[in-house]
Design a protein around this motif. Structure first.
Motif, PDB file in Angstrom:
ATOM      1  N   UNK A  13      54.037  39.108  61.571  1.00  0.00           N
ATOM      2  CA  UNK A  13      54.290  38.325  63.144  1.00  0.00           C
ATOM      3  C   UNK A  13      53.286  37.510  63.224  1.00  0.00           C
ATOM      4  N   UNK A  14      53.909  37.117  63.931  1.00  0.00           N
ATOM      5  CA  UNK A  14      53.691  35.376  64.932  1.00  0.00           C
ATOM      6  C   UNK A  14      52.167  35.506  65.264  1.00  0.00           C
ATOM      7  N   UNK A  15      51.532  36.342  66.063  1.00  0.00           N
ATOM      8  CA  UNK A  15      50.984  37.408  66.213  1.00  0.00           C
ATOM      9  C   UNK A  15      49.328  38.088  66.004  1.00  0.00           C
ATOM     10  N   UNK A  16      47.861  37.267  65.797  1.00  0.00           N
ATOM     11  CA  UNK A  16      46.920  38.037  64.269  1.00  0.00           C
ATOM     12  C   UNK A  16      47.100  39.181  64.914  1.00  0.00           C
ATOM     13  N   UNK A  17      46.485  40.229  63.748  1.00  0.00           N
ATOM     14  CA  UNK A  17      46.236  41.839  63.272  1.00  0.00           C
ATOM     15  C   UNK A  17      44.911  41.821  63.307  1.00  0.00           C
ATOM     16  N   UNK A  18      44.211  42.600  64.067  1.00  0.00           N
ATOM     17  CA  UNK A  18      43.137  42.792  63.868  1.00  0.00           C
ATOM     18  C   UNK A  18      42.934  43.882  62.924  1.00  0.00           C
ATOM     19  N   UNK A  19      41.863  43.343  62.184  1.00  0.00           N
ATOM     20  CA  UNK A  19      41.284  43.591  60.949  1.00  0.00           C
ATOM     21  C   UNK A  19      40.618  45.363  61.580  1.00  0.00           C
ATOM     22  N   UNK A  20      40.557  46.319  60.885  1.00  0.00           N
ATOM     23  CA  UNK A  20      39.617  47.251  61.051  1.00  0.00           C
ATOM     24  C   UNK A  20      38.831  48.270  60.349  1.00  0.00           C
ATOM     25  N   UNK A  21      39.925  47.920  58.460  1.00  0.00           N
ATOM     26  CA  UNK A  21      39.301  49.082  57.620  1.00  0.00           C
ATOM     27  C   UNK A  21      39.344  47.919  56.625  1.00  0.00           C
ATOM     28  N   UNK A  22      38.757  48.332  55.218  1.00  0.00           N
ATOM     29  CA  UNK A  22      38.685  48.150  53.704  1.00  0.00           C
ATOM     30  C   UNK A  22      38.695  48.074  53.059  1.00  0.00           C
ATOM     31  N   UNK A  23      39.375  48.648  52.073  1.00  0.00           N
ATOM     32  CA  UNK A  23      39.555  49.426  50.966  1.00  0.00           C
ATOM     33  C   UNK A  23      39.723  48.554  49.651  1.00  0.00           C
ATOM     34  N   UNK A  24      39.304  49.470  48.606  1.00  0.00           N
ATOM     35  CA  UNK A  24      39.613  48.883  47.625  1.00  0.00           C
ATOM     36  C   UNK A  24      40.776  49.149  46.405  1.00  0.00           C
ATOM     37  N   UNK A  25      40.989  48.774  45.213  1.00  0.00           N
ATOM     38  CA  UNK A  25      42.573  49.521  44.232  1.00  0.00           C
ATOM     39  C   UNK A  25      42.193  49.226  43.556  1.00  0.00           C
ATOM     40  N   UNK A  26      41.957  49.642  41.863  1.00  0.00           N
ATOM     41  CA  UNK A  26      41.525  49.293  40.754  1.00  0.00           C
ATOM     42  C   UNK A  26      39.688  48.392  40.898  1.00  0.00           C
ATOM     43  N   UNK A  27      38.819  48.901  41.605  1.00  0.00           N
ATOM     44  CA  UNK A  27      38.149  47.929  41.618  1.00  0.00           C
ATOM     45  C   UNK A  27      37.271  48.134  40.389  1.00  0.00           C
ATOM     46  N   UNK A  28      37.591  49.166  39.345  1.00  0.00           N
ATOM     47  CA  UNK A  28      36.580  48.612  38.615  1.00  0.00           C
ATOM     48  C   UNK A  28      37.430  47.822  37.563  1.00  0.00           C
ATOM     49  N   UNK A  29      38.748  47.228  37.773  1.00  0.00           N
ATOM     50  CA  UNK A  29      40.246  46.851  36.276  1.00  0.00           C
ATOM     51  C   UNK A  29      39.786  45.455  36.540  1.00  0.00           C
TER      52      UNK A  29
END
Length: 176
Positions: free
Chosen positions: A102-118
């Motif tokens: 979308x043209x309006x910014x999203x408000x970031x609230x969460x950080x997660x990882x996927x396959x962090x050790x690869x």
């Protein structure tokens, strides 16, 4: 989830982070080669968690997310990437932008990882609800992000007490 992957059609072309005093937030602006634009607001609280993550540290414990040798190698790569980046050029708005979130910014609230050790580790940035952004979690992107956010934080004057980890090295170091 909207995915930003470093493939030929969707490679990240420019990243900008700028402080907006009226919002008391930092606007993250990511543009790809095929003119897709991703906009996200970053609050002071989110940034305090995000900066250590960019350095490979757990945001609350400060412990390394990787084994010690891999963490040292990643730090050297980030330092080298920070020194090589073009941080002076103006952001160039795309002629025909496409806004997947979308043209309006999203408000970031969460950080997660996927396959962090690869080798395909990913950093997932999400709002409370809705689509987020998946970025590759490697030095080619983390080094420039650290430098870009350090510049935005100078304008924000948020006093996050992150100065030692925001410092850009004057020269690269080598492991013995």
């Amino acid at each position: 989830m909207t995915i930003i992957e470093p493939d030929m059609s969707d490679k990240i072309n420019q990243i900008q982070a700028s402080y907006h005093p009226a919002e008391d937030r930092i606007l993250l602006n990511i543009k790809t080669l095929n003119e897709q634009v991703y906009l996200a607001w970053i609050t002071r609280r989110f940034m305090k968690i995000f900066i250590p993550v960019l350095h490979g540290q757990h945001p609350t414990s400060g412990q390394s997310l990787f084994d010690e040798k891999k963490a040292q190698l990643a730090q050297i790569e980030k330092q080298q990437t920070q020194l090589l980046g073009d941080f002076e050029s103006e952001y160039q708005k795309p002629e025909n932008p496409n806004y997947p979130l979308g043209e309006s910014p999203i408000l970031l609230a969460k950080i997660t990882f996927k396959d962090i050790y690869s080798d395909q580790a990913q950093l997932i940035l999400e709002p409370e609800k809705g689509q987020g952004i998946i970025l590759p979690y490697h030095a080619d992107l983390l080094g420039p992000l650290i430098k870009i956010f350090a510049q935005a934080l100078d304008s924000a004057e948020w006093a996050l007490e992150l100065d030692p980890i925001l410092e850009v090295p004057q020269e690269t170091t080598r492991l013995q």
